[in-house]
Motif scaffolding. Structure first.
Motif, PDB file in Angstrom:
ATOM      1  N   ALA A  65      17.514  30.988 -11.358  1.00  0.00           N
ATOM      2  CA  ALA A  65      17.297  30.813 -12.799  1.00  0.00           C
ATOM      3  C   ALA A  65      17.702  29.403 -13.221  1.00  0.00           C
ATOM      4  N   HIS A  66      18.815  28.920 -12.687  1.00  0.00           N
ATOM      5  CA  HIS A  66      19.279  27.574 -13.025  1.00  0.00           C
ATOM      6  C   HIS A  66      18.309  26.518 -12.494  1.00  0.00           C
ATOM      7  N   ARG A  67      17.854  26.688 -11.267  1.00  0.00           N
ATOM      8  CA  ARG A  67      16.889  25.744 -10.691  1.00  0.00           C
ATOM      9  C   ARG A  67      15.603  25.738 -11.507  1.00  0.00           C
ATOM     10  N   ASN A  68      15.154  26.926 -11.929  1.00  0.00           N
ATOM     11  CA  ASN A  68      13.953  27.004 -12.744  1.00  0.00           C
ATOM     12  C   ASN A  68      14.153  26.268 -14.068  1.00  0.00           C
ATOM     13  N   ASP A  69      15.341  26.380 -14.646  1.00  0.00           N
ATOM     14  CA  ASP A  69      15.645  25.616 -15.862  1.00  0.00           C
ATOM     15  C   ASP A  69      15.492  24.121 -15.616  1.00  0.00           C
ATOM     16  N   MET A  70      16.051  23.635 -14.522  1.00  0.00           N
ATOM     17  CA  MET A  70      15.958  22.203 -14.234  1.00  0.00           C
ATOM     18  C   MET A  70      14.511  21.771 -14.047  1.00  0.00           C
ATOM     19  N   GLU A  71      13.713  22.603 -13.403  1.00  0.00           N
ATOM     20  CA  GLU A  71      12.309  22.271 -13.165  1.00  0.00           C
ATOM     21  C   GLU A  71      11.490  22.255 -14.449  1.00  0.00           C
ATOM     22  N   ASN A  72      11.962  22.930 -15.489  1.00  0.00           N
ATOM     23  CA  ASN A  72      11.186  23.035 -16.722  1.00  0.00           C
ATOM     24  C   ASN A  72      11.814  22.325 -17.913  1.00  0.00           C
ATOM     25  N   ILE A  73      13.120  22.351 -18.017  1.00  0.00           N
ATOM     26  CA  ILE A  73      13.778  21.721 -19.166  1.00  0.00           C
ATOM     27  C   ILE A  73      13.789  20.207 -19.025  1.00  0.00           C
ATOM     28  N   PHE A  74      13.996  19.675 -17.828  1.00  0.00           N
ATOM     29  CA  PHE A  74      13.995  18.225 -17.674  1.00  0.00           C
ATOM     30  C   PHE A  74      12.662  17.603 -18.102  1.00  0.00           C
ATOM     31  N   PRO A  75      11.520  18.141 -17.673  1.00  0.00           N
ATOM     32  CA  PRO A  75      10.253  17.585 -18.185  1.00  0.00           C
ATOM     33  C   PRO A  75      10.123  17.720 -19.711  1.00  0.00           C
ATOM     34  N   PHE A  76      10.602  18.857 -20.257  1.00  0.00           N
ATOM     35  CA  PHE A  76      10.556  19.029 -21.713  1.00  0.00           C
ATOM     36  C   PHE A  76      11.354  17.930 -22.406  1.00  0.00           C
ATOM     37  N   LEU A  77      12.509  17.562 -21.855  1.00  0.00           N
ATOM     38  CA  LEU A  77      13.324  16.525 -22.472  1.00  0.00           C
ATOM     39  C   LEU A  77      12.571  15.201 -22.537  1.00  0.00           C
ATOM     40  N   PHE A  78      11.874  14.871 -21.472  1.00  0.00           N
ATOM     41  CA  PHE A  78      11.072  13.636 -21.475  1.00  0.00           C
ATOM     42  C   PHE A  78       9.909  13.753 -22.449  1.00  0.00           C
ATOM     43  N   LEU A  79       9.130  14.831 -22.306  1.00  0.00           N
ATOM     44  CA  LEU A  79       7.949  14.992 -23.157  1.00  0.00           C
ATOM     45  C   LEU A  79       8.322  15.042 -24.640  1.00  0.00           C
ATOM     46  N   GLY A  80       9.358  15.793 -24.974  1.00  0.00           N
ATOM     47  CA  GLY A  80       9.759  15.912 -26.367  1.00  0.00           C
ATOM     48  C   GLY A  80      10.228  14.602 -26.962  1.00  0.00           C
ATOM     49  N   ALA A  81      10.952  13.817 -26.175  1.00  0.00           N
ATOM     50  CA  ALA A  81      11.424  12.513 -26.668  1.00  0.00           C
ATOM     51  C   ALA A  81      10.246  11.582 -26.934  1.00  0.00           C
ATOM     52  N   VAL A  82       9.326  11.514 -25.992  1.00  0.00           N
ATOM     53  CA  VAL A  82       8.158  10.646 -26.173  1.00  0.00           C
ATOM     54  C   VAL A  82       7.268  11.180 -27.289  1.00  0.00           C
ATOM     55  N   TYR A  83       7.048  12.474 -27.308  1.00  0.00           N
ATOM     56  CA  TYR A  83       6.243  13.110 -28.361  1.00  0.00           C
ATOM     57  C   TYR A  83       6.817  12.801 -29.746  1.00  0.00           C
ATOM     58  N   SER A  84       8.135  12.794 -29.868  1.00  0.00           N
ATOM     59  CA  SER A  84       8.773  12.483 -31.143  1.00  0.00           C
ATOM     60  C   SER A  84       8.428  11.081 -31.630  1.00  0.00           C
TER      61      SER A  84
END
Length: 146
Positions: A65-84
């Motif tokens: 579950a933790h590994r899955n978080d890293m695989e999905n939340i890290f890209p979200f952090l990049f995408l969300g920052a740029v999207y903002s």
């Protein structure tokens, strides 16, 4: 930073997601201690001997579950920052951030409990929708400035 409402919303939900990841790491560590299942020999020796240098299904589920978080939340952090930075409307941006956040919470609960299928995979898929949407919007914004 606080003057940009979209970015402030992104920071709020991102911080909650990182907190969720920390909590998941703590849960993993606590499970290791309770079940005496240590991945490092020195930890096993500290807690009773080499017989505790082993894998445990519950600990491994938590790690996945933790590994899955890293695989999905890290890209979200990049995408969300740029999207903002693309100046999206606040309401639409918040919906993106909230849907991702809520879907990741459901995904984690479904992973840890475990909930009946297809709850976890549905939560995963729902969380991908705002990420894909942000990705497309970023690419369209960048392409329109070439």
């Amino acid at each position: 930073m606080v003057d940009n409402a979209v970015f402030a919303s992104f920071v709020f939900y991102s911080t909650l997601l990182v907190l969720k990841m920390y909590i998941l790491a703590i849960i993993t560590g606590q499970l290791r201690l309770r079940r005496k299942a240590f991945c490092n020999p020195e930890d096993a020796m500290r807690h009773g001997g080499m017989q505790y240098h082993r894998e445990d299904p519950g600990v491994e589920r938590c790690r996945r579950a933790h590994r899955n978080d890293m695989e999905n939340i890290f890209p979200f952090l990049f995408l969300g920052a740029v999207y903002s930075m693309t100046e999206p409307t606040l309401l639409i941006a918040r919906v993106h951030f909230q849907v991702f956040f809520l879907a990741r919470i459901v995904h984690t609960v479904a992973y840890l409990c475990p909930l009946k299928p297809p709850t976890r995979s549905l939560a995963y898929t729902i969380a991908q929708v705002p990420c894909f949407s942000m990705l497309v919007q970023i690419l369209l914004t960048v392409a329109s400035h070439w």
